[in-house]
Design an enzyme around this catalytic site. Structure first.
Site, mmCIF file in Angstrom:
data_model
loop_
_atom_site.group_PDB
_atom_site.id
_atom_site.type_symbol
_atom_site.label_atom_id
_atom_site.label_comp_id
_atom_site.label_asym_id
_atom_site.label_seq_id
_atom_site.Cartn_x
_atom_site.Cartn_y
_atom_site.Cartn_z
ATOM 1 N NE ARG A 106 -4.199 -1.725 0.519
ATOM 2 C CZ ARG A 106 -5.227 -1.867 -0.290
ATOM 3 N NH1 ARG A 106 -5.231 -1.271 -1.470
ATOM 4 N NH2 ARG A 106 -6.270 -2.608 0.037
ATOM 5 C CG HIS A 193 -11.191 18.213 10.684
ATOM 6 N ND1 HIS A 193 -11.931 17.119 10.312
ATOM 7 C CD2 HIS A 193 -11.593 19.222 9.869
ATOM 8 C CE1 HIS A 193 -12.757 17.462 9.343
ATOM 9 N NE2 HIS A 193 -12.565 18.729 9.050
ATOM 10 C CE1 TYR A 341 -9.889 -6.196 3.361
ATOM 11 C CE2 TYR A 341 -7.786 -5.686 4.401
ATOM 12 C CZ TYR A 341 -8.637 -5.586 3.327
ATOM 13 O OH TYR A 341 -8.243 -4.884 2.219
ATOM 14 C CE1 TYR A 371 -11.402 9.746 6.792
ATOM 15 C CE2 TYR A 371 -9.300 9.423 5.702
ATOM 16 C CZ TYR A 371 -10.190 9.103 6.705
ATOM 17 O OH TYR A 371 -9.871 8.130 7.622
ATOM 18 C CG HIS A 374 -20.050 15.604 4.144
ATOM 19 N ND1 HIS A 374 -19.217 16.013 3.124
ATOM 20 C CD2 HIS A 374 -19.639 16.276 5.245
ATOM 21 C CE1 HIS A 374 -18.355 16.898 3.595
ATOM 22 N NE2 HIS A 374 -18.592 17.075 4.872
#
Length: 604
Positions: A106, A193, A341, A371, A374
């Site tokens: 990844r 954030h 998973y 990301y 909502h």
């Protein structure tokens, strides 16, 4: 002569208008470089491919491609055969080997050091060194391309308001079949954030989060001045207040820390924390309070272990411990839940010590955009036996004091969140935020979804129906965009066909996971020189990091140790939930969504 001159001028104009790289001719991560006004050359260096467009695989690449299963096949294997995975999870060598492969496969998909930003679609020192920019996974579409997506699609993109209303806006609440709850939703918002901090005064391509990762500035403040205003300067602790025997953040008045609150909010309800926007909803202030309590608790543990340490060392070491706790919770609870998973993910930095890995990170604009989850938000927020609409919930810390953290945790653990993929699940209250996300993506000149799928080694979609998995939204998409290769990234991620019984579609997972794992494992505390007991105050602090979980965080800081997790306790709730299944438009008159946008980032 005049005719020849006109023809010459026309030829020059055409040659200047047609940037040959607009068609994205270079495949397999080859780099397109213009050669004059109408020629290009693909740099295939270290791609594993060759040829004019980097489309012919080398011998070893061909073998790898033949042997490599598709992402959907891998996902199917990891989410089925539970008995086999229970055995794998119980054998440390096997579990470690698979986890190492997950991390390396990844994270190697993310460019490190970073390459592009919104103003540089070629490599430059400015794009590398200027931390005030978000980096880019793909360079922006060149200004001189014939269409907004390069060469595909219409000359103008559809009205973003139409895109939201036709494809994204909720008709009826769609619960997440994975059972994701509101504890997860607010954790996601609170956690992200610290590094999604768009500087809208400069534009959506710029960030105020110069740490570009997990540094917990949302707890401690982005600047030293803000940090000092929030610190007690005694025993390493942060300032706090006690209300009805419970610890809460201090007020703006007591700290002189700048927070965003409407003028009508009473001073005693204006809590001050590291992130200026966290007064927006009580769910964010819930987590801010929990982490404040955890920091001060860890300080007490370290003080007992090291009575010789001064305030500064207690504070700094506690911060490192909380960073470690955060990363462990995110990998082993948060990402574990999202993945679905049966293989048990593991936070163990030592797995990468013998690998080529760079302990640095730069947040990408695309990561910020994808990301925007909502659809997780419900129609109303259920706390104990009361329901709150958005107008009642926003900027209302009195709800937190009225119910207390125990009721908040119990209620948000039980309340199911919405499904993110599949389309038409963005609450009306935040539709302007979704529209702004599309508008800002256009300002940053993102390439199409299919180009991003190729960038992350996925097969591009060949039809609108293949993207959505149904006919109605596929027809709407085709009418809006005209070409499957011209569909914008953000709307496509939200309308993409979800994986079976899953919260996301393939693109969201395969794009998001590399950004996430690289950002987490690229943290300095995961490096060989940091990852040792002495960094965390000895074995006691190291144990706090290595045993952290969302449940232990709650038990150590919330009265009564209420049960919690990131999914609703009863899986059947995903089938029978009715709390939020009302038609969303029925309460639109009570909602003022513009308050979400005024003066702050659309990331919220």
């Amino acid at each position: 002569m005049l005719a020849r001159a006109l023809l010459l001028c026309a030829a020059v104009a055409l040659s200047h208008a047609a940037n040959p790289c607009c068609s994205n001719p270079c495949q397999n991560r080859g780099v397109c470089m213009t050669m004059g006004f109408d020629q290009y050359k693909c740099d295939c260096t270290r791609t594993g491919f060759y040829g004019e467009n980097c489309s012919t695989p080398e011998f070893l690449t061909r073998i790898k491609l033949l042997l490599k299963p598709t992402p959907d096949t891998v996902h199917y294997i990891l989410t089925h055969f539970k008995g086999v995975w229970n055995i794998v999870n119980s054998i440390p060598f096997l579990r470690n080997s698979i986890m190492k492969y997950v991390l390396t496969s990844r994270s190697h998909m993310i460019d490190s050091p970073p390459t592009y930003n919104v103003h540089y679609n070629y490599k430059s020192w400015e794009a590398f060194s200027n931390l005030s920019y978000y980096t880019r996974a793909l360079p922006p579409v060149a200004d001189d391309c014939p269409t907004p997506m390069g060469v595909k699609g219409k000359k103008e993109l559809p009205d973003s308001k139409d895109v939201v209303e036709k494809l994204l806006l909720r008709r009826k609440f769609i619960p997440d079949p994975q059972g994701t709850n509101m504890m997860f939703a607010f954790f996601a918002q609170h956690f992200t954030h610290q590094f999604f901090k768009t500087d809208l005064k400069r534009g959506p391509a710029f960030t105020k989060g110069l740490g570009h990762g997990v540094d917990l500035n949302h707890i401690y403040g982005e600047t030293l001045d803000r940090q000092h205003k929030l610190r007690l300067f005694k025993d390493g602790k942060m300032k706090y207040q006690v209300i009805d025997g419970e610890v809460y953040p201090p007020t703006v008045k007591d700290t002189q820390v700048e927070m965003i609150y409407p003028p009508h909010i009473p001073a005693h309800l204006q809590f001050a924390v590291g992130q200026e926007v966290f007064g927006l909803v009580p769910g964010l202030m819930m987590y801010a309070t929990i982490w404040l309590r955890e920091h001060n608790r860890v300080c007490d543990v370290l003080k007992q272990e090291h009575p010789e340490w001064d305030d500064e060392q207690l504070f700094q070491t506690s911060r490192l411990i909380l960073i470690g706790e955060t990363i462990k919770i995110v990998i082993e609870d948060y990402v574990q839940h999202l993945s679905g998973y049966h293989f048990k993910l593991k936070f163990d930095p030592e797995l990468l010590f013998n690998q080529q890995f760079q302990y640095q990170n730069r947040i990408a604009a695309e990561f910020n955009t994808l990301y925007h989850w909502h659809p997780l938000l419900p129609d109303t927020f259920q706390i104990d036996d009361q329901q709150y609409n958005y107008q009642q919930f926003l900027y209302n810390n009195s709800i937190l004091l009225e119910h207390g953290l125990t009721q908040f945790v119990e209620s948000f653990t039980r309340q199911i969140a919405g499904r993110v993929a599949g389309g038409r699940n963005v609450p009306p209250a935040v539709q302007k935020v979704a529209k702004a996300s599309i508008d800002q993506s256009r300002q940053m000149k993102y390439q199409s979804l299919n180009e991003y799928r190729k960038r992350f080694l996925l097969k591009p979609y060949e039809s609108f129906e293949e993207l959505t998995g149904e006919k109605e939204m596929a027809a709407e998409l085709e009418a809006l965009y005209g070409d499957i290769d011209a569909v914008e990234l953000y709307p496509a991620l939200l309308v993409e066909r979800p994986r079976p019984d899953a919260i996301f579609g393939e693109s969201m997972v395969e794009m998001g996971a590399p950004f996430s794992l690289k950002g987490l494992m690229g943290n300095p505390i995961c490096s060989p020189n940091y990852w040792k007991p002495s960094t965390f105050g000895g074995e006691v602090g190291f144990k706090i990091v290595n045993t952290a979980s969302i449940q232990s965080l709650i038990c150590n800081n919330v009265k009564g140790c209420p049960f919690t997790s990131f999914n609703v306790p009863d899986p059947q709730l995903t089938k029978t939930v009715t709390i939020n299944a009302s038609a969303s438009h029925s309460r639109l008159e009570d909602i003022n969504p513009t308050v979400l946008l005024k003066g702050r980032s659309t990331e919220l």
